[in-house]
Scaffold this motif. Structure first.
Motif, PDB file in Angstrom:
ATOM      1  N   HIS A  39       1.049  -1.168  -0.061  1.00  0.00           N
ATOM      2  CA  HIS A  39      -0.061   0.141   0.165  1.00  0.00           C
ATOM      3  C   HIS A  39       0.558   1.410   0.080  1.00  0.00           C
ATOM      4  O   HIS A  39      -0.101   2.228   0.057  1.00  0.00           O
ATOM      5  CB  HIS A  39      -1.094  -0.043   1.458  1.00  0.00           C
ATOM      6  N   LYS A 142      -9.151   4.431   6.555  1.00  0.00           N
ATOM      7  CA  LYS A 142      -9.681   5.259   6.055  1.00  0.00           C
ATOM      8  C   LYS A 142     -10.687   5.005   6.734  1.00  0.00           C
ATOM      9  O   LYS A 142     -11.612   6.377   6.767  1.00  0.00           O
ATOM     10  CB  LYS A 142     -10.237   4.585   4.453  1.00  0.00           C
ATOM     11  N   ASP A 165      -5.508  10.279   0.718  1.00  0.00           N
ATOM     12  CA  ASP A 165      -4.850   9.228  -0.261  1.00  0.00           C
ATOM     13  C   ASP A 165      -6.213   7.839  -0.285  1.00  0.00           C
ATOM     14  O   ASP A 165      -6.973   7.391   0.233  1.00  0.00           O
ATOM     15  CB  ASP A 165      -3.080   8.039   0.464  1.00  0.00           C
ATOM     16  N   ASN A 166      -6.000   7.071  -1.051  1.00  0.00           N
ATOM     17  CA  ASN A 166      -7.189   5.697  -1.142  1.00  0.00           C
ATOM     18  C   ASN A 166      -8.246   6.403  -1.557  1.00  0.00           C
ATOM     19  O   ASN A 166      -9.127   6.136  -0.813  1.00  0.00           O
ATOM     20  CB  ASN A 166      -6.939   5.134  -0.805  1.00  0.00           C
ATOM     21  N   ARG A 169     -10.649   4.160  -5.010  1.00  0.00           N
ATOM     22  CA  ARG A 169     -10.837   2.291  -4.596  1.00  0.00           C
ATOM     23  C   ARG A 169     -11.907   1.882  -5.712  1.00  0.00           C
ATOM     24  O   ARG A 169     -12.347   1.172  -5.067  1.00  0.00           O
ATOM     25  CB  ARG A 169     -11.688   2.558  -3.005  1.00  0.00           C
ATOM     26  N   ASP A 170     -11.300   1.535  -6.558  1.00  0.00           N
ATOM     27  CA  ASP A 170     -11.696   0.824  -7.165  1.00  0.00           C
ATOM     28  C   ASP A 170     -12.893   1.444  -7.617  1.00  0.00           C
ATOM     29  O   ASP A 170     -13.682   0.631  -8.359  1.00  0.00           O
ATOM     30  CB  ASP A 170     -11.342  -0.542  -7.720  1.00  0.00           C
ATOM     31  N   GLN A 205      -8.534  11.272  -9.284  1.00  0.00           N
ATOM     32  CA  GLN A 205      -8.639   9.632 -10.054  1.00  0.00           C
ATOM     33  C   GLN A 205      -6.440   9.011  -9.958  1.00  0.00           C
ATOM     34  O   GLN A 205      -6.377  10.655 -11.276  1.00  0.00           O
ATOM     35  CB  GLN A 205      -9.359   9.023 -11.075  1.00  0.00           C
ATOM     36  N   LYS A 210      -0.736   0.752  -9.086  1.00  0.00           N
ATOM     37  CA  LYS A 210      -1.704   0.447  -7.804  1.00  0.00           C
ATOM     38  C   LYS A 210      -2.743   0.425  -8.484  1.00  0.00           C
ATOM     39  O   LYS A 210      -3.877   0.669  -6.595  1.00  0.00           O
ATOM     40  CB  LYS A 210      -0.901   1.493  -6.775  1.00  0.00           C
ATOM     41  N   HIS A 212      -6.701   1.265  -9.795  1.00  0.00           N
ATOM     42  CA  HIS A 212      -7.774   2.731  -9.931  1.00  0.00           C
ATOM     43  C   HIS A 212      -8.301   3.486  -8.016  1.00  0.00           C
ATOM     44  O   HIS A 212      -8.730   2.313  -7.270  1.00  0.00           O
ATOM     45  CB  HIS A 212      -9.081   2.114 -10.563  1.00  0.00           C
ATOM     46  N   ASP A 213      -7.276   4.044  -8.395  1.00  0.00           N
ATOM     47  CA  ASP A 213      -6.876   4.604  -7.007  1.00  0.00           C
ATOM     48  C   ASP A 213      -7.357   6.520  -7.244  1.00  0.00           C
ATOM     49  O   ASP A 213      -7.411   6.898  -8.978  1.00  0.00           O
ATOM     50  CB  ASP A 213      -6.669   4.430  -5.632  1.00  0.00           C
TER      51      ASP A 213
END
Ligand code: DHB
Ligand code: MG
Length: 223
Positions: A39, A142, A165-166, A169-170, A205, A210, A212-213
């Protein structure tokens, strides 16, 4: 197929733009050997954070979530010799690994990794007056993102930046009915950013090694 293309493009950018870096590679290898999840930020995102910190002339940086210290190294390298990066890490083993990775690169003097739940460490930072911070990078568990945002607002300087970040999350972030605690945490975070008058916020995006984030970027206004 799609992931293959994203990864190939990341590898292409990395090969041309990011010089090989034994210290950063060693941090990733040590993290993988210790069984950490993969991660850490991608190399190009790490460099993006580094450039943001440099452009700000950052002297103090707060990171919430050290993991193995990979983004910590990118960020701390943007600091002057008398700068400070405080990184909060809940897991003692991860904090020790991050510390070892940071020390190996010669950044031990500017990086302070604090072990413990960030929601315990953040009030202490406020009491100590360790801030204000030029840049806050939120990259931990998160579900607590909305609470981390409240602390980031208390601890960041006017004119500073907050990065989260993140947040994609797809694509799961768009699911209002999601029962995934990470998605709910991110949605609470985005919602809070959207109503926060002290910030100008956007979100981008990313696709790449890593998946799709994406991340948020907020500018801290006065008042
Ligand atoms: C997750 C957390 C991260 O910080 C990251 O960069 C990627 C994934 C996660 O908890 O799933
Ligand atoms: Mg992350």
């Amino acid at each position: 197929m799609t992931q293959d293309i994203w990864s190939a493009v990341d590898a292409y950018f990395e090969a041309h733009l990011l010089p090989p870096d034994a210290a950063l590679s060693a941090a990733l290898t040590a993290s993988a050997e210790a069984g950490l999840p993969p991660h850490a930020v991608a190399a190009n995102q790490g460099c993006f954070l580094h450039i943001l910190a440099r452009a700000l002339g950052a002297r103090r940086i707060l990171e919430i979530g050290a993991l193995g210290g990979y983004s910590t190294i990118w960020l701390a390298r943007a600091l002057p010799a008398d700068g400070l990066l405080v990184s909060l890490e809940a897991d003692g083993g991860r904090a020790r690994l991050a510390r070892a990775n940071v020390v190996r690169v010669g950044l031990g003097e500017v990086v302070d990794i604090r072990v413990g739940a960030a929601l315990d460490s953040l009030p202490r930072l406020a009491e100590e007056g360790t801030g204000p911070f030029d840049l806050v990078f939120i990259d931990a568990d998160k579900p607590n993102n909305p609470a981390y945002l409240s602390w980031a607002l208390r601890l960041a300087r006017v004119g500073g930046l907050i990065v989260g970040d993140n947040v994609v999350r797809d694509g799961k972030v768009t699911d209002a009915a999601s029962e995934d605690a990470n998605v709910r945490g991110v949605r609470g975070f985005i919602s809070a950013l959207g109503t926060e008058k002290r910030l100008i916020s956007t979100a981008l995006q990313t696709v790449g090694a890593k998946g799709h984030d994406g991340f948020t970027l907020s500018f801290v206004l006065g008042g």
